[in-house]
Design a protein around this motif. Structure first.
Motif, mmCIF file in Angstrom:
data_model
loop_
_atom_site.group_PDB
_atom_site.id
_atom_site.type_symbol
_atom_site.label_atom_id
_atom_site.label_comp_id
_atom_site.label_asym_id
_atom_site.label_seq_id
_atom_site.Cartn_x
_atom_site.Cartn_y
_atom_site.Cartn_z
ATOM 1 N N MET A 224 1.480 13.578 -1.498
ATOM 2 C CA MET A 224 1.665 14.541 -0.488
ATOM 3 C C MET A 224 2.603 14.841 -0.037
ATOM 4 O O MET A 224 2.933 13.206 0.670
ATOM 5 N N ALA A 225 3.092 15.936 0.444
ATOM 6 C CA ALA A 225 4.515 15.926 0.601
ATOM 7 C C ALA A 225 4.079 17.008 1.534
ATOM 8 O O ALA A 225 3.673 18.326 1.523
ATOM 9 N N LYS A 226 4.647 16.672 2.689
ATOM 10 C CA LYS A 226 4.247 17.850 4.378
ATOM 11 C C LYS A 226 5.196 18.766 4.377
ATOM 12 O O LYS A 226 6.129 17.579 4.865
ATOM 13 N N VAL A 227 4.895 20.231 4.653
ATOM 14 C CA VAL A 227 6.655 20.561 4.370
ATOM 15 C C VAL A 227 6.298 21.688 5.710
ATOM 16 O O VAL A 227 5.200 22.129 5.763
ATOM 17 N N ASP A 228 6.872 21.332 7.292
ATOM 18 C CA ASP A 228 7.005 22.393 8.268
ATOM 19 C C ASP A 228 7.055 23.416 8.002
ATOM 20 O O ASP A 228 8.440 22.974 8.106
ATOM 21 N N ILE A 229 7.293 24.470 7.418
ATOM 22 C CA ILE A 229 7.544 26.128 7.488
ATOM 23 C C ILE A 229 9.087 26.607 8.293
ATOM 24 O O ILE A 229 9.522 27.047 8.383
ATOM 25 N N ARG B 258 0.780 -1.123 0.191
ATOM 26 C CA ARG B 258 -0.122 0.136 0.192
ATOM 27 C C ARG B 258 0.485 1.734 0.076
ATOM 28 O O ARG B 258 1.841 1.593 0.855
ATOM 29 N N ARG B 259 0.993 1.955 -1.025
ATOM 30 C CA ARG B 259 1.384 3.213 -1.004
ATOM 31 C C ARG B 259 0.645 3.989 0.362
ATOM 32 O O ARG B 259 0.180 4.076 0.166
ATOM 33 N N GLU B 260 1.792 5.192 0.167
ATOM 34 C CA GLU B 260 1.408 5.725 1.742
ATOM 35 C C GLU B 260 1.282 7.365 1.053
ATOM 36 O O GLU B 260 1.292 7.872 0.260
ATOM 37 N N VAL B 261 -0.051 7.857 2.266
ATOM 38 C CA VAL B 261 -1.162 8.832 0.984
ATOM 39 C C VAL B 261 0.318 10.389 0.930
ATOM 40 O O VAL B 261 -0.100 10.684 0.217
ATOM 41 N N SER B 262 0.704 10.035 2.089
ATOM 42 C CA SER B 262 0.946 11.072 2.445
ATOM 43 C C SER B 262 2.441 11.451 3.276
ATOM 44 O O SER B 262 3.072 9.596 3.107
ATOM 45 N N PHE B 263 3.634 11.945 3.475
ATOM 46 C CA PHE B 263 4.712 11.721 3.901
ATOM 47 C C PHE B 263 5.502 13.087 3.895
ATOM 48 O O PHE B 263 5.092 14.185 3.961
ATOM 49 N N ASN B 264 5.868 12.620 5.006
ATOM 50 C CA ASN B 264 6.522 14.362 5.887
ATOM 51 C C ASN B 264 8.396 14.516 5.246
ATOM 52 O O ASN B 264 8.558 13.452 5.228
ATOM 53 N N VAL B 265 8.402 15.805 4.684
ATOM 54 C CA VAL B 265 9.932 15.636 4.317
ATOM 55 C C VAL B 265 10.751 15.948 5.256
ATOM 56 O O VAL B 265 10.614 17.170 6.565
ATOM 57 N N GLN B 266 11.845 15.215 5.557
ATOM 58 C CA GLN B 266 12.446 15.839 6.040
ATOM 59 C C GLN B 266 14.221 16.726 5.748
ATOM 60 O O GLN B 266 14.450 17.261 6.864
ATOM 61 N N ASP B 267 14.066 17.095 4.775
ATOM 62 C CA ASP B 267 15.243 17.830 4.792
ATOM 63 C C ASP B 267 15.619 17.492 3.188
ATOM 64 O O ASP B 267 14.239 17.292 2.139
ATOM 65 N N SER B 268 16.401 18.634 2.463
ATOM 66 C CA SER B 268 15.925 19.466 0.986
ATOM 67 C C SER B 268 16.354 18.025 0.143
ATOM 68 O O SER B 268 15.649 17.953 -0.984
ATOM 69 N N GLU B 269 17.210 17.081 0.195
ATOM 70 C CA GLU B 269 18.119 16.345 -0.489
ATOM 71 C C GLU B 269 16.623 15.358 -0.823
ATOM 72 O O GLU B 269 16.141 14.859 -1.683
#
Length: 172
Positions: free
Chosen positions: A118-123, A62-73
């Motif tokens: 969907m990627a989630k980026v905490d500003i 199952r593919r994840e619906v969303s993920f948290n971005v860890q860093d620029s890479e």
């Protein structure tokens, strides 16, 4: 003390583990001082914290619906180089509207069944990405396809507007 630990381990056994136990009480009593019980076909260890499951669990891809971005890479690898269109949700922990929009957006993405990510980026954690993409207010959602920004919006939208936005991004 040792007999309490053995009883606690016996109490937490699954039905399949109990079937593997020896039937004679003499073998149970004699093995209470060892770290495992031995049956004729299977050895079940009770005192080791990392014992394996009696049978393998079915694996679902199952593919994840969303993920948290860890860093620029991570952003480059999972968003810019993605084969799927990606919605990037720029948000902050302290932002009330972000907490409302996030679950709604995840629900709209989940309806597409793997055709969009969907990627989630905490500003606060990734200020460089927020500056690079011109985020001046949160929540901001940017739609990217092939590494290019194709659409965006700022603020909250209702469920129908989110569904039409996601459908437009994937080309329906």
């Amino acid at each position: 003390m040792a007999h309490r630990l053995v009883l606690r381990r016996l109490w937490t056994l699954s039905v399949n583990d109990i079937r593997c136990l020896p039937t004679s009480t003499a073998s149970v009593a004699s093995s209470c001082y060892s770290t495992s019980l031995q049956s004729s076909t299977t050895r079940v260890s009770f005192l080791s914290p990392s014992r394996s499951l009696p049978r393998a669990l079915p694996h679902t891809s199952r593919r994840e619906v969303s993920f948290n971005v860890q860093d620029s890479e991570d952003f480059t690898e999972r968003v810019i180089n993605s084969e799927l269109p990606v919605l990037v949700d720029f948000h902050a922990q302290w932002c009330g509207p972000c907490k409302i929009l996030g679950p709604r957006l995840e629900k709209a993405v989940a309806k597409q069944k793997g055709r969009v990510a969907m990627a989630k980026v905490d500003i606060d954690d990734h200020t460089d990405l927020a500056i690079e993409y011109g985020v001046s207010a949160v929540p901001t959602v940017i739609a990217m396809r092939g590494g290019d920004v194709v659409d965006h919006f700022v603020g909250i939208k209702d469920d129908e507007e989110l569904d039409s936005f996601v459908s437009k991004v994937i080309g329906q």
